[in-house]
Design a protein around this motif. Structure first.
Motif, PDB file in Angstrom:
ATOM      1  N   SER A   6      -2.754  -8.649   7.670  1.00  0.00           N
ATOM      2  CA  SER A   6      -2.335  -8.333   8.534  1.00  0.00           C
ATOM      3  C   SER A   6      -3.025  -7.521   9.639  1.00  0.00           C
ATOM      4  O   SER A   6      -3.865  -6.957   9.011  1.00  0.00           O
ATOM      5  N   THR A   7      -3.121  -7.911  10.362  1.00  0.00           N
ATOM      6  CA  THR A   7      -3.813  -6.843  11.833  1.00  0.00           C
ATOM      7  C   THR A   7      -3.356  -6.022  11.730  1.00  0.00           C
ATOM      8  O   THR A   7      -4.699  -4.426  12.271  1.00  0.00           O
ATOM      9  N   ALA A   8      -2.300  -5.757  11.753  1.00  0.00           N
ATOM     10  CA  ALA A   8      -1.410  -4.315  12.170  1.00  0.00           C
ATOM     11  C   ALA A   8      -2.006  -3.400  11.340  1.00  0.00           C
ATOM     12  O   ALA A   8      -2.585  -2.259  10.927  1.00  0.00           O
ATOM     13  N   ILE A   9      -1.752  -3.706   9.519  1.00  0.00           N
ATOM     14  CA  ILE A   9      -2.594  -3.092   8.136  1.00  0.00           C
ATOM     15  C   ILE A   9      -3.621  -2.425   8.507  1.00  0.00           C
ATOM     16  O   ILE A   9      -4.303  -0.874   8.405  1.00  0.00           O
ATOM     17  N   VAL A  10      -4.596  -3.968   9.018  1.00  0.00           N
ATOM     18  CA  VAL A  10      -5.991  -3.740   8.599  1.00  0.00           C
ATOM     19  C   VAL A  10      -6.177  -2.230   9.867  1.00  0.00           C
ATOM     20  O   VAL A  10      -7.224  -1.623   9.777  1.00  0.00           O
ATOM     21  N   PHE A  11      -5.753  -2.482  10.782  1.00  0.00           N
ATOM     22  CA  PHE A  11      -6.130  -1.838  12.149  1.00  0.00           C
ATOM     23  C   PHE A  11      -6.247  -0.610  11.922  1.00  0.00           C
ATOM     24  O   PHE A  11      -6.752   0.296  12.755  1.00  0.00           O
TER      25      PHE A  11
ATOM     26  N   MET B 105       1.730  -6.168   1.531  1.00  0.00           N
ATOM     27  CA  MET B 105       1.616  -5.512   2.537  1.00  0.00           C
ATOM     28  C   MET B 105       1.895  -4.246   1.790  1.00  0.00           C
ATOM     29  O   MET B 105       1.279  -2.997   2.120  1.00  0.00           O
ATOM     30  N   VAL B 106       3.059  -4.070   1.432  1.00  0.00           N
ATOM     31  CA  VAL B 106       3.280  -2.595   0.942  1.00  0.00           C
ATOM     32  C   VAL B 106       2.228  -1.805  -0.224  1.00  0.00           C
ATOM     33  O   VAL B 106       2.438  -0.773  -0.076  1.00  0.00           O
ATOM     34  N   LEU B 107       2.241  -3.212  -0.584  1.00  0.00           N
ATOM     35  CA  LEU B 107       1.028  -2.472  -2.735  1.00  0.00           C
ATOM     36  C   LEU B 107      -0.410  -2.416  -1.592  1.00  0.00           C
ATOM     37  O   LEU B 107      -0.718  -1.986  -2.438  1.00  0.00           O
ATOM     38  N   THR B 108      -0.657  -2.713  -0.123  1.00  0.00           N
ATOM     39  CA  THR B 108      -1.673  -2.310   0.615  1.00  0.00           C
ATOM     40  C   THR B 108      -2.648  -1.418   0.924  1.00  0.00           C
ATOM     41  O   THR B 108      -3.804  -0.871  -0.387  1.00  0.00           O
ATOM     42  N   PRO B 109      -1.671  -0.032   0.997  1.00  0.00           N
ATOM     43  CA  PRO B 109      -2.094   1.617   0.754  1.00  0.00           C
ATOM     44  C   PRO B 109      -2.359   1.897  -0.661  1.00  0.00           C
ATOM     45  O   PRO B 109      -3.311   2.614  -0.780  1.00  0.00           O
ATOM     46  N   PHE B 110      -1.057   1.156  -1.543  1.00  0.00           N
ATOM     47  CA  PHE B 110      -1.780   1.666  -3.176  1.00  0.00           C
ATOM     48  C   PHE B 110      -2.991   1.013  -3.780  1.00  0.00           C
ATOM     49  O   PHE B 110      -3.799   1.520  -4.396  1.00  0.00           O
TER      50      PHE B 110
END
Length: 616
Positions: free
Chosen positions: A132-137, A374-379
């Motif tokens: 996910s470009t959006a999340i990582v950026f 994608m939802v789990l990435t911040p956790f």
């Protein structure tokens, strides 16, 4: 009520609902130490078709909000000058390609282990490879890591993955039932269209955009400049989409082509509000798109797929990072940050469904797997941050970042030049704020009574935090010519009323700084060399007043030469420069002057023609 709303025009209820969800959720999640991306995703799930049901068509919102991702990549492109992008070529084609190949093999194997046919497992795995470009950026931007070396390596990988969507869509089309009957000419035509769109965008960006913005700037209409900025971003995205390529890649390329434009900072300021709002809307749409019904009906499969795919992809990323020389901490952090699937997976799965490679039910399962990852990435990132051991001492111990600094003067760069510059300012009692990005120098300066803050002067957020908009002058004392020029351009664009004084590396750098609008520049060795030369004259027997007069004449000639060079270029004004080339003289002085022996020689002596012309 609905009829009354319709009769009066636009229905504002959905817009107000979306804005309320973001405004409420993000600060709430931030207050509990959670990421803003997670707040948007959770808010989207609550108001979506599988939550409160306030929205029924999440995909339409995602399609509109994808423009946020497009604009985000345009802004990243503005910071990525062609020379800088060329400097990342090894990371893009080496690190990025190796990670894609390794992770695609691991994820395809994982898909086959879940019971899918090899072709379906390949599609499942390749969609998950596209991070996910959006999340990582967004996470890198929030941390301020985009311009760091480890951030640049992640950017390189993401660029390669964005490029990979093009051949992947072609492979999916080839895998479609009956695709083998399609002609080679048809496949070649698609490739030619894509290359043509790419070449056309490069030509337009290189030769038309700067003149266009120059004309608009002369018109003085700010709203037209904003409209033109949006036109460039959306036009580039449309061109790439029509050519069968990625919209985001088109916007990124447009940003790169404008990265050396004098309007770069204005463009970034115009796009920023739209980028932020649409990117938040994109995350809201992703949260809405999570099909809770499909997840509940296939809970064991989806749960196992999420864990297996994130684990396998994380292992692949970690292995590639360690293989190519990254330390353990960076490798683990990169694996945690990039272990999720991304928004381009939705495009790939939709194409596979349209071509008959997978059915609608399988598409829903694959899409749900990506969204949950994608939802789990911040956790995952928070867990990794807490579990990673903190070194007992780091280079940043005792080093502070600037935050709301106030002062009369801001010095950027505190090496040997900046240290000397600070002395008369401090002796006069001025309040001086100092930033530098050399940790060892900051720690050494503290031992001599200096308070130097850690910060990169090429970043606008750091300059704001250092109070650049409120100082009487910013003094740029960095030693690298290109960095000094970049800082001056940034300050002049963002804080046009602030005086900027800059250290110039050499004459060429001085000319560039003058062209950028610097208020004062000085070559770092000029005055010391003049003082040194004056002292040498006095020790060689020249009277001190005469030596000082000579040095003043040298200064005057140097200033005249520099003024001419601003018009004629680096080789202008050479008549003001003292050379030591020997001039031939006769051994004895002639007793009478020479005279011509023929008409041609007479013309040469009078200077009306050249010797070569006379000879011919």
């Amino acid at each position: 009520m609905a009829a009354e709303t319709a009769s009066h025009g636009v229905d504002l209820i959905p817009i107000v609902t979306l804005l309320t969800a973001g405004v409420v959720a993000v600060p709430l999640f931030k207050r509990f130490g959670l990421d803003s991306v997670l707040g948007y995703l959770a808010a989207g799930l609550v108001i979506g078709p599988y939550g409160l049901g306030l929205f029924t068509d999440a995909q339409s919102i995602i399609h509109v909000a994808e423009l946020g991702v497009v604009m985000f990549l345009f802004v990243i492109g503005l910071e990525m000058r062609p020379s800088r992008l060329w400097g990342l070529r090894r990371e893009i084609m080496g690190l990025g390609l190796l990670q894609v190949v390794v992770c695609s093999a691991l994820l395809t194997f994982a898909g086959m282990a879940l019971g899918y046919a090899p072709s379906v497992a390949f599609v499942f795995g390749m969609g998950f490879v596209l991070t996910s470009t959006a999340i990582v950026f967004q996470i890198l931007n929030d941390r301020g890591d985009l311009s760091t070396p480890k951030g640049q390596r992640i950017v390189s990988i993401l660029l390669l993955e964005d490029l990979a969507i093009v051949p992947l869509l072609a492979v999916v089309a080839f895998m479609a039932p009956g695709a083998e009957t399609s002609s080679l000419a048809s496949q070649a035509a698609h490739v030619a269209i894509g290359l043509g769109a790419l070449a056309g965008l490069i030509l337009i960006g290189r030769y038309l955009l700067n003149p266009l913005f120059a004309v608009l700037a002369q018109a003085g209409a700010r709203e037209v400049m904003t409209a033109a900025a949006l036109l460039v971003v959306l036009g580039a995205a449309l061109a790439m989409q029509l050519g069968g390529l990625s919209m985001a890649m088109g916007a990124f390329l447009a940003g790169v082509l404008l990265s050396e434009s004098t309007f770069r900072h204005q463009l970034e300021a115009d796009i920023e509000p739209f980028r932020g709002i649409l990117l938040g809307l994109f995350f809201l749409g992703v949260g809405m798109a999570l099909d809770v019904g499909v997840v509940a009906a296939n809970l064991p499969l989806v749960a196992f797929a999420v864990v297996a795919f994130m684990l396998m992809k994380g292992i692949g990323i970690y292995a590639v990072a360690r293989l190519l020389g990254s330390d353990r901490e960076e490798a683990v952090e990169r694996a945690a940050l990039m272990a999720q699937g991304g928004e381009f997976a939705f495009v790939l799965y939709a194409a596979a469904t349209a071509f008959g490679v997978i059915d609608a039910q399988t598409n829903a399962i694959f899409t749900s797997t990506v969204i949950i990852s994608m939802v789990l990435t911040p956790f995952v990132i928070m867990a990794v941050t807490r579990l990673m051991p903190t070194p007992a001492a780091t280079l940043l111990d005792g080093v502070e970042a600037p935050d709301g600094l106030t002062g009369n003067v801001l010095i950027v760069g505190f090496g040997r030049f900046g240290q000397i510059v600070s002395q008369p300012l401090l002796a006069r009692g001025l309040e001086v704020s100092i930033i530098d990005n050399d940790v060892e120098m900051i720690q050494a300066a503290s031992e001599f009574g200096f308070k130097v803050y850690y910060g990169d002067g090429t970043r606008l957020d750091i300059l704001h935090a250092a109070g650049a908009e409120n100082v009487g002058a910013v003094i740029v004392c960095v030693d690298k010519a290109d960095v000094a020029l970049h800082i001056v351009e940034l300050i002049k664009a963002e804080f046009p009323l602030v005086q900027v004084f800059a250290r110039a590396y050499d004459r060429g750098a001085a000319l560039s700084l003058i062209a950028a609008g610097v208020d004062y520049q000085l070559r770092e060795t000029l005055e010391s060399a003049l003082v040194f030369g004056c002292y040498a004259l006095t020790k060689l027997g020249v009277p001190e007043p005469e030596a000082e007069a000579i040095m003043e004449e040298v200064r005057r000639r140097d200033e005249q030469r520099l003024a001419i060079q601003q018009v004629e270029g680096l080789y202008g004004g050479r008549q003001y420069f003292q050379g030591n080339r020997p001039s031939p003289t006769p051994l004895t002085t002639p007793k009478r002057t020479g005279r011509s022996g023929n008409a041609e020689a007479e013309a040469v002596l009078k200077g009306t023609t050249s010797p070569g012309t006379a000879a011919t």
